[in-house]
Write an enzyme that holds these catalytic residues in place. Sequence first.
Site, PDB file in Angstrom:
ATOM      1  N   GLY A   1       0.856  -1.179   0.000  1.00 32.76           N
ATOM      2  CA  GLY A   1       0.000   0.000   0.000  1.00 32.76           C
ATOM      3  C   GLY A   1       0.885   1.218   0.000  1.00 32.76           C
ATOM      4  CB  THR A   2       1.322   3.850  -2.030  1.00 34.64           C
ATOM      5  OG1 THR A   2       0.026   3.719  -2.591  1.00 34.64           O
ATOM      6  CG2 THR A   2       2.239   2.918  -2.747  1.00 34.64           C
TER       7      THR A   2
END
Lengths: 274, 285
Positions: free
Chosen positions: B57-58
Amino acid sequence: MTVPFYVSPEQLMKDRADFARKGISRGRSVLVLQYADGVAFVAENPHRTLHKISELYDRVAFAAVGRYNEYENLRIAGVRLADIRGYSYDRADVTGRGLANAYAQTLGTIFSSGGEKPYEVELFVAELGDSEETDQIYRLTYDGSVADEHRFAVMGGSAEQVADYLRSNYEDALSLSDVVRLGADALGHDSQQARTLTPLELEVAVLDRSRSQPRKFRRISGPRLTALFPEEETPADTGAAGSEATATGSSGAEPTGGEATPSAEEPPASESSD
Amino acid sequence: MNAVANPIEHGRLPASYLTPGSSSFADFLSQQAPDLLPSRRHRGAVSGDLSGEVLHGTTIVAVTYPGGVVMAGDRRATMGNVIAQRDAEKVYPADEYSCVGFAGSSGPGVEMVRLFQTELEHYEKIEGTTLSIDGKANRLSGLIRGNLAMAMQGLAVVPLFAGYDMTRERGRIFSYDVAGASYEETAFHAVGSGSVFARGALKKLYHEGMSERDSVSSILQALYDAADDDSATGGPDLPRRIFPIVAVVTADGYRRLPDADVGQLADDVVNSRMSRPDGPAAPLY
């Protein structure tokens, strides 16, 4: 020469049961009542923080009478079991029946083992269903027996008298304020002479179906509890307790505990956390 | 599943459950069922660097404003250079008055969030009171510290924690490094691969005394900039109507903004970019 001391198993169990019952009958009663939005618990408990009623999980609550250290241990064990199950499986897999079973096994084993003194406690484990018909209320006694209760149930010191009062006064689908007032009345009818309990002497909590959060347990205390008792019904003639109640009812005066003032600021969402 | 997690099928509660002890769920779990701890799950099974093999995830962004705090995360999860998920959720409620988001490996991140949520709820039920917000932030540190070995193998989780402080009556933000050290941030912060760009945008967009709506808009602008320059951060997905998850924590508790509301604000951001692709211009002085 000594004759070996023999006690028949019947006598042994009877003695243990008498012992447990005596301990339990010393305590005040706790009620559980189904009402329009869920399940309400009402207990006579002047202590602010030593709770008899507690949250176990999202839809499951716990209430107890008897020895504080024993039921507190059971409560913590129940929270641990519920949290570990919910964490390793899913929140939906924590059920009132599972917890009631674990308590029944625990109490039953302790009661019939010679090594430990029987627990002097009785418990309610209630699980909120999707509707009134699917609510589950389990009542567990010191020997591990379980009963499935409906509408209302009482345990503790004068359970019989209190249950008699409820049998003739309980109605289905009461509102929250009606059910709490009925509970308080019933707790007051625990002896020949009826007493009137003030909100300060009550511990009240509900499993509330109308709550949008997944955790349905909610304590009702302080001003929110007082608000359920309309002023005209607060008696002024029952001595110290009565005058305290009047003070709480009238707006300016502060009750002895000083509880009303800080929690008046309290936002509604915090109610699950205290 | 091991037997410890499910002791009741065979009878009474184990004695250890009835023994007074820590009010920490993670501590109890490490004694009773250590295999359930996220940090132990993959022990021994992992060798080498897994960062290209698992979901990542970012970008997570948080902004405080006078009434509380807003946190949002983009919806993209990547696996190497593949977009693995378009509707990933990376922002969660931690309890009624706080939220947590994470950047890094999805699996360990989700498990850590679950453990953290249970940790807070467990403490609340056992003790009958909630932890202070600093207490919550420190507990999260402890959980990340246990993850260090996995972080070294490319399964790092970097959370961002924010909540409403009841005593100081304001929103607060805490950031972490992979070793678990926690730092309180003032005003705003971002974590994850697009965080550099998001933070740059917020430096120009944030100002004191913003309304909740403006805070949300500034976060959406920042996430747009992050997606603009970082390939691993997803921008607003207009055809699929997938927008960042936006959590708001105020004195009234946690709430997630409805997708429709976020969608409307995101549309405004996108429309404004049609005339100025780089976003709103900040005054020079």
